[in-house]
Design a protein around this motif. Structure first.
Motif, PDB file in Angstrom:
ATOM      1  N   TRP A 348       0.867  -1.210   0.000  1.00 38.73           N
ATOM      2  CA  TRP A 348       0.000   0.000   0.000  1.00 38.73           C
ATOM      3  C   TRP A 348       0.884   1.232   0.000  1.00 38.73           C
ATOM      4  CZ3 TRP A 348      -5.012  -0.039  -0.902  1.00 38.73           C
ATOM      5  CH2 TRP A 348      -5.723   1.166  -0.732  1.00 38.73           C
ATOM      6  N   PRO A 350      -1.495   1.800  -3.730  1.00 42.80           N
ATOM      7  CA  PRO A 350      -1.316   1.486  -5.144  1.00 42.80           C
ATOM      8  C   PRO A 350      -0.821   2.723  -5.882  1.00 42.80           C
ATOM      9  CG  PRO A 350      -3.621   1.854  -4.661  1.00 42.80           C
ATOM     10  CD  PRO A 350      -2.908   1.905  -3.338  1.00 42.80           C
ATOM     11  N   ALA A 351      -0.479   2.536  -7.121  1.00 40.95           N
ATOM     12  CA  ALA A 351      -0.051   3.670  -7.948  1.00 40.95           C
ATOM     13  C   ALA A 351      -1.229   4.607  -8.152  1.00 40.95           C
ATOM     14  CB  ALA A 351       0.473   3.159  -9.285  1.00 40.95           C
ATOM     15  N   LEU A 352      -1.028   5.857  -7.770  1.00 43.05           N
ATOM     16  CA  LEU A 352      -2.116   6.829  -7.806  1.00 43.05           C
ATOM     17  C   LEU A 352      -1.840   7.908  -8.836  1.00 43.05           C
ATOM     18  CD1 LEU A 352      -2.731   7.366  -3.975  1.00 43.05           C
ATOM     19  CD2 LEU A 352      -4.030   5.910  -5.530  1.00 43.05           C
ATOM     20  N   PRO A 353      -2.892   8.423  -9.484  1.00 45.95           N
ATOM     21  CA  PRO A 353      -2.723   9.602 -10.339  1.00 45.95           C
ATOM     22  C   PRO A 353      -2.244  10.792  -9.507  1.00 45.95           C
ATOM     23  CG  PRO A 353      -4.838   8.525 -10.731  1.00 45.95           C
ATOM     24  CD  PRO A 353      -4.258   7.897  -9.502  1.00 45.95           C
ATOM     25  N   LYS A 354      -1.644  11.756 -10.176  1.00 48.65           N
ATOM     26  CA  LYS A 354      -1.093  12.907  -9.465  1.00 48.65           C
ATOM     27  C   LYS A 354      -2.165  13.716  -8.746  1.00 48.65           C
ATOM     28  CE  LYS A 354       2.920  13.498 -12.493  1.00 48.65           C
ATOM     29  NZ  LYS A 354       3.649  14.429 -13.393  1.00 48.65           N
ATOM     30  N   ASN A 358      -2.957  10.544  -1.042  1.00 47.91           N
ATOM     31  CA  ASN A 358      -2.981   9.336  -0.210  1.00 47.91           C
ATOM     32  C   ASN A 358      -3.012   9.751   1.261  1.00 47.91           C
ATOM     33  OD1 ASN A 358      -2.696   6.730   0.849  1.00 47.91           O
ATOM     34  ND2 ASN A 358      -0.451   6.914   0.813  1.00 47.91           N
ATOM     35  N   LEU A 449      -9.899   4.159  -9.094  1.00 50.82           N
ATOM     36  CA  LEU A 449      -8.906   5.194  -9.342  1.00 50.82           C
ATOM     37  C   LEU A 449      -9.354   6.157 -10.436  1.00 50.82           C
ATOM     38  CD1 LEU A 449      -5.620   3.098  -9.087  1.00 50.82           C
ATOM     39  CD2 LEU A 449      -6.800   4.408  -7.324  1.00 50.82           C
ATOM     40  N   GLU A 453      -9.890  10.223 -10.013  1.00 46.29           N
ATOM     41  CA  GLU A 453      -9.161  11.191 -10.813  1.00 46.29           C
ATOM     42  C   GLU A 453     -10.083  12.113 -11.590  1.00 46.29           C
ATOM     43  OE1 GLU A 453      -5.510  11.290 -14.080  1.00 46.29           O
ATOM     44  OE2 GLU A 453      -6.674   9.465 -13.807  1.00 46.29           O
TER      45      GLU A 453
END
Length: 457
Positions: A348, A350-354, A358, A449, A453
């Protein structure tokens, strides 16, 4: 929130205290947090907590309905007072010729008896106007047509009794209604005298004429100071045989009767109404919250703690409260992802958009409290809450999810997949679905996600 007067806020606070005293503590985690966030002294925090609970549980609308019913009940009682006063005037002049002391008894007898009873009750018992007060409270509850309004009247009485304000509130009601009745009697009396010709006599079997002369002159002494005429001794003596067919005699008796009604009927009720109204307003403005009551004393540590405490301490509610967003009118922006109590084996975040922030993993009271304080000031437009469905949907987790959701523009729950080689328990997953449906929150087993976004799936 609708604006309420200080007395109405105290009233709701007392109602909440009585509810908790009889039915046990309410589910107040978010109410306590918001009360602490607002700051201030302990009474203001207690009232802020009670106001939030009252809004949530429907007591604030019930208070509005009760007040509407109270106003309508007051209108009905006022109409009854006006009609009663008119009836007294018609009864006083119903005879031909008019017996002046019979007319005086009809106009003032009941009023003076109840006025004396009111004064004795005020001095010795401290309670008065109980019958009329109970009628008004009963009518108010009936006309409110709200089952929750039944809890409000006892709370109001207890609140006012602590400073004995109930005597002045009921005193204003009682004397105000009698003042209305006396004014109605006076107006109808003047109208009848202006449109009809009345003769006046006095009659007796066992009393002497001198007694009536003395009584008439004595009763007329105070009205005479205000300019009302008093019949002369010759007029009084002559009226014992028959009604004098002299214009000056009729006018003297009529003026005397009106003057006695004004001085001994209208003015005392007017002065007492003003006195009670002044005492009521001055006492109402200084009415405090009694922090020594057990229901308030135990809130001190929760609302002004020496060390902040988070967690579940109260018994489970009968059902979960719906999540009603309270940030729709506030400025909410951005997107946030947060997880609740994930174990260390799960990677933890995960890959997050800009554009998505988090908030980490909430695994302690401190982290929960810190995030809730942040969201109360800067609510996100979109919030995703990740939960591990391998854990049971306990009351603490669901209460936290509900609190988080109330502080976001839109919320979705992400029920994470089981790690490789491990399966989810179907019954436990079903419990999550049922609980989230009760909260009316959308949920899914895939990462939202794209929604975080863009706001769209």
């Amino acid at each position: 929130m609708t604006e309420l007067t200080p007395l109405q806020n105290l009233w709701l606070t007392e109602t909440i205290r009585l509810r908790e005293e009889h039915a046990g503590p309410l589910d107040d985690l978010e109410a306590n947090r918001l009360a602490r966030t607002g700051g201030g002294d302990l009474p203001s925090r207690i009232q802020r907590r009670a106001r939030w609970l009252a809004d949530r549980d429907g007591l604030t609308p019930a208070l509005k309905h009760w007040l509407h019913g109270a106003r309508l009940a007051l209108v009905l009682l006022s109409l009854f007072a006006v009609l009663s006063g008119a009836g007294l005037a018609f009864a006083a002049l119903g005879q031909t010729p008019v017996n002046v002391f019979w007319a005086l008894g009809s106009l003032l007898g009941l009023n003076l008896i109840l006025l004396l009873s009111w004064a004795l009750g005020l001095v010795f018992a401290g309670e008065h106007g109980a019958t009329l007060g109970r009628v008004w409270l009963w009518l108010s509850e009936k006309l409110a047509r709200d089952a929750k309004a039944a809890q409000l009247a006892p709370a109001l009485l207890l609140l006012l009794q602590r400073r004995k304000l109930n005597r002045w509130a009921l005193g204003t009601l009682v004397n105000g209604l009698w003042l209305l009745a006396m004014l109605s009697a006076l107006i109808v009396l003047l109208m009848l005298m202006a449109t009809r010709r009345y003769g006046f006599v006095w009659e007796t079997t066992i009393l002497s004429a001198e007694t009536f002369i003395h009584m008439t002159r004595t009763l007329g002494s105070l009205p005479a100071l205000l300019g009302f005429n008093v019949p002369t001794v010759e007029m009084i003596r002559a009226s014992g045989d028959a009604a004098l067919d002299i214009e000056s005699a009729r006018q003297a008796w009529a003026t005397w009767l009106v003057g006695v009604l004004v001085v001994y009927g209208v003015l005392p009720r007017l002065l007492l109404t003003l006195l009670c109204w002044w005492r009521w307003n001055s006492g109402k403005a200084a009415l405090p919250l009694d922090l020594n009551l057990p229901g308030y004393a135990q809130l001190r540590e929760r609302l002004m703690p020496t060390s902040e405490r988070l967690g579940v301490n109260d018994p489970a509610p009968a059902q979960l409260h719906r999540v009603d967003n309270s940030v729709g009118e506030l400025t909410s922006e951005g997107a946030l992802l947060v997880a609740i109590e994930l174990d260390e084996q799960r990677p933890w975040p995960p890959a997050l958009p800009k554009s998505v922030s988090n908030a980490g993993i909430l695994d302690s009271r401190e982290s929960r409290h810190k995030l809730l304080e942040q969201l109360s000031r800067f609510p996100p437009a979109r919030l995703a809450i990740a939960c591990d469905p391998r854990r049971s949907p306990d009351r603490g987790s669901l209460a936290l999810i509900a609190e988080l959701a109330r502080n976001a523009g839109a919320t979705r729950v992400w029920l994470l997949q089981a790690p490789p080689g491990e399966a989810l328990d179907a019954d436990r997953l079903g419990d999550w679905h049922v609980a989230l449906q009760q909260l009316e929150l959308p949920f899914a087993d895939c990462a939202p996600l794209n929604w975080l976004e863009t706001g769209h799936d």
